[in-house]
Each structure stands twice: as C-alpha cells, then as structure tokens.
Write an enzyme that holds these catalytic residues in place. Sequence first.
Site, PDB file in Angstrom:
ATOM      1  N   GLU A  57     113.495  78.621  83.018  1.00 59.13           N
ATOM      2  CA  GLU A  57     113.084  77.998  84.061  1.00 59.13           C
ATOM      3  C   GLU A  57     112.810  78.413  85.527  1.00 59.13           C
ATOM      4  O   GLU A  57     111.985  78.450  85.809  1.00 59.13           O
ATOM      5  CB  GLU A  57     113.850  76.025  84.160  1.00 59.13           C
ATOM      6  CG  GLU A  57     112.695  75.978  85.532  1.00 59.13           C
ATOM      7  CD  GLU A  57     113.089  74.066  85.666  1.00 59.13           C
ATOM      8  OE1 GLU A  57     113.785  73.864  84.519  1.00 59.13           O
ATOM      9  OE2 GLU A  57     111.759  73.796  86.119  1.00 59.13           O
ATOM     10  N   ILE A 110     119.437  73.230  83.180  1.00 64.82           N
ATOM     11  CA  ILE A 110     119.875  71.879  83.471  1.00 64.82           C
ATOM     12  C   ILE A 110     118.618  71.577  83.400  1.00 64.82           C
ATOM     13  O   ILE A 110     117.405  71.720  83.860  1.00 64.82           O
ATOM     14  CB  ILE A 110     120.416  71.779  85.003  1.00 64.82           C
ATOM     15  CG1 ILE A 110     121.471  72.474  85.375  1.00 64.82           C
ATOM     16  CG2 ILE A 110     120.527  70.229  84.939  1.00 64.82           C
ATOM     17  CD1 ILE A 110     122.043  71.951  86.138  1.00 64.82           C
ATOM     18  N   ASP A 111     118.939  70.587  81.620  1.00 60.85           N
ATOM     19  CA  ASP A 111     117.377  69.690  81.229  1.00 60.85           C
ATOM     20  C   ASP A 111     117.764  68.394  81.951  1.00 60.85           C
ATOM     21  O   ASP A 111     118.876  67.833  81.161  1.00 60.85           O
ATOM     22  CB  ASP A 111     116.465  70.110  80.901  1.00 60.85           C
ATOM     23  CG  ASP A 111     115.531  68.990  80.284  1.00 60.85           C
ATOM     24  OD1 ASP A 111     114.163  69.690  80.994  1.00 60.85           O
ATOM     25  OD2 ASP A 111     115.475  68.296  79.509  1.00 60.85           O
ATOM     26  N   ASP A 155     111.431  72.651  78.448  1.00 59.16           N
ATOM     27  CA  ASP A 155     111.575  71.480  78.338  1.00 59.16           C
ATOM     28  C   ASP A 155     112.006  71.245  77.263  1.00 59.16           C
ATOM     29  O   ASP A 155     112.377  70.249  76.372  1.00 59.16           O
ATOM     30  CB  ASP A 155     110.681  70.911  78.838  1.00 59.16           C
ATOM     31  CG  ASP A 155     110.765  70.783  80.673  1.00 59.16           C
ATOM     32  OD1 ASP A 155     111.736  70.906  81.069  1.00 59.16           O
ATOM     33  OD2 ASP A 155     109.116  70.628  81.016  1.00 59.16           O
ATOM     34  N   THR A 204     118.298  67.911  85.727  1.00 62.18           N
ATOM     35  CA  THR A 204     118.662  68.011  87.524  1.00 62.18           C
ATOM     36  C   THR A 204     119.292  67.261  88.126  1.00 62.18           C
ATOM     37  O   THR A 204     120.069  67.156  88.783  1.00 62.18           O
ATOM     38  CB  THR A 204     117.899  69.313  87.799  1.00 62.18           C
ATOM     39  OG1 THR A 204     117.744  70.713  87.170  1.00 62.18           O
ATOM     40  CG2 THR A 204     117.952  69.391  89.303  1.00 62.18           C
ATOM     41  N   ASP A 225     116.078  76.544  79.424  1.00 61.89           N
ATOM     42  CA  ASP A 225     116.401  75.773  80.805  1.00 61.89           C
ATOM     43  C   ASP A 225     117.866  75.365  81.204  1.00 61.89           C
ATOM     44  O   ASP A 225     118.166  74.373  80.369  1.00 61.89           O
ATOM     45  CB  ASP A 225     115.644  74.445  80.310  1.00 61.89           C
ATOM     46  CG  ASP A 225     115.550  73.213  81.339  1.00 61.89           C
ATOM     47  OD1 ASP A 225     115.903  73.490  82.754  1.00 61.89           O
ATOM     48  OD2 ASP A 225     114.366  72.263  81.653  1.00 61.89           O
TER      49      ASP A 225
HETATM   50  C1  IPD Z   1     112.393  67.225  83.494  1.00 63.62           C
HETATM   51  C2  IPD Z   1     113.234  66.894  82.962  1.00 63.62           C
HETATM   52  C3  IPD Z   1     112.354  65.338  82.508  1.00 63.62           C
HETATM   53  C4  IPD Z   1     110.723  65.187  82.398  1.00 63.62           C
HETATM   54  C5  IPD Z   1     110.559  66.784  83.547  1.00 63.62           C
HETATM   55  C6  IPD Z   1     110.928  67.986  83.922  1.00 63.62           C
HETATM   56  P1  IPD Z   1     114.409  69.596  84.938  1.00 63.62           P
HETATM   57  O1  IPD Z   1     113.186  68.826  83.751  1.00 63.62           O
HETATM   58  O2  IPD Z   1     112.680  66.919  81.317  1.00 63.62           O
HETATM   59  O3  IPD Z   1     112.846  64.520  82.272  1.00 63.62           O
HETATM   60  O4  IPD Z   1     110.536  64.560  82.891  1.00 63.62           O
HETATM   61  O5  IPD Z   1     109.011  66.838  83.179  1.00 63.62           O
HETATM   62  O6  IPD Z   1     111.116  68.947  84.847  1.00 63.62           O
HETATM   63  O7  IPD Z   1     113.126  69.428  86.321  1.00 63.62           O
HETATM   64  O8  IPD Z   1     115.055  68.465  84.895  1.00 63.62           O
HETATM   65  O9  IPD Z   1     114.504  70.702  83.950  1.00 63.62           O
HETATM   66 CA    CA Z   2     113.377  71.253  82.278  1.00 63.87          CA
HETATM   67 CA    CA Z   3     115.939  72.517  84.600  1.00 64.89          CA
END
Ligand code: IPD
Ligand code: CA
Ligand code: CA
Length: 260
Positions: A66, A85-86, A210, A88, A83
Amino acid sequence: MKDFKTLAVEAAHQAGKLLRENFRQGHSFALKSGFRDLVTEFDRRAEEIIVSLIQKEFPQHSILTEEGSVRPTDTAPYQWIIDPIDGTTNFAHGFPFFAVSIGLYSQDEPVVGVVYNPIHDELFVAEAGQGAWLNGQPIRVSQVETLHESLVMTGFPYDERLIPKHLAWWERFAIEAQTLRRMGSSALALAYLAAGRADGYWEIDLKPWDMAAAALLVREAGGTVTDLRGNKLDLYSGEVLATNGKIHTQMIQILQGERE
Ligand code: IPD
Ligand code: CA
Ligand code: CA
C-alpha cells in the site's frame, strides 16, 4: 530457505510487535487522497520490516504494497500483496481493531494469506488447499442459513460520491439482517467471517491489499468470496462479497436490487 507460510507469519509478527509497542503513543498522521485517508509513520515502518524480510529470503519475488516502498514487477513467479496496517484510522484513534495483512499469489491465485491483529494477538493463517487457522486452531465459517439470523459487516467508501449507493444497501441490510457492523479493517472483517464470528461482508472501493490475504482465509474456512454479482473475485475491481456460502444468494439479491 524458509517456507512461504513461515516467512509470512514471521513478518506479520515482527511488524505487529512494532504496532503493538507504539499503539496509543500519541503519534501523528498525514493525509493521502483526502481527509479520511490517513498514513502514520508506523504504516511505513511496518511495511519496511515486512518488505526487507521478504527481499532477503526471496529477492526474485514481486512485492505490491500500500505505501509503495517497493516497485512490483510483472514477470516474477510470485507476488506478495501487503497492507502493513489495514485499519490505519482505527490505529490512529487508539481503537484496537487493525491488522497486518500479507498475501502471496502465484499467477493470480492465492497461495498463503496471513492477517494479524497484534493488539488481540490473533493470528489468522490460510494456505491454499490446506485450510485456515486462528492461533493454530482450525477455523470454519458459520452455519447460519438466513439473513434474519446473520451478523453482516461492511465498510464505508472513502469516496463520498459512492456513499448514497452504499447507504441504500446499508438500509436494506439493516432491515433484513439480524445486525450490522462496520469494523474499520476489511482484512479483519474477512478474517472474522472466516472464524465464524460474522456471516456476511460486502464492500466497494477497496484496494487489492485490503482483501488479498483475507479472501483466502474465507475460502479455506469453507466460505464463498466473489464480486457483488457472484462472479469470480477480482482483487483490482474494488468490490467484494464474502459469506459463509449459505447467505450468498440472499446478499446478491439485495446488492443487485432484486429483493425489495
Ligand atoms: C481501509 C480499511 C477500511 C476500508 C477502507 C480501506 P486502510 O484500509 O480496510 O476498513 O473501509 O476502504 O482503505 O486505509 O486502513 O489500510
Ligand atoms: Ca487497507
Ligand atoms: Ca493500510
């Protein structure tokens, strides 16, 4: 040479340790595409840990991340999709639901998927054709048969032009499902579904990292993962529908406006 699963687990643990040690330490964030698309110093540092472990062991593999710390190639036999941190936004707010997500693909097919929540110390692992595990114990999707008995999850798109469409679905599921949840981490939502803690999940406007790892978790735990019409999942389409299999058609009917 380490096997793929061992390496993915080691990388998730090391990155997760960094995130756990720095959770709720009052760090700052920067904005990416808009005011709800955040990045912290720890997204980048966790990504560096994972990438350097993979590069050391498998320098010929492609890596898609990412935060873009490395450039993917399209001729490699394997591609890691990461990813760091999924979730963030959850991390930045001190809300303990986020995960390190590491998927390995070969010719567009998943090989290994690892999702790790370092705060709850929950490690979800899947290996193609071998099964899925939570902290070493096999996991299976739920057996719920109807939406009326289901816990359904989703996430809201960052792109506000998509929100009215999403809210219309949210309303239909609020009426049809037993309950709805918004987790804030798509990887963790899918992992929870794989572990039978939720029964259905849909989302749009996602990125490949994701869902790359967690889609395999759902499949290996006996669930179904497709696009919103029930066709083969395309990681680059942004959309995903995952269920225990039993409520898949019911969810498609709502998502396609065939069930009012
Ligand atoms: C997000 C998370 C979130 C989702 C967003 C993603 P991130 O990833 O997975 O649940 O609704 O579309 O972008 O930005 O925290 O890596
Ligand atoms: Ca993510
Ligand atoms: Ca992320």
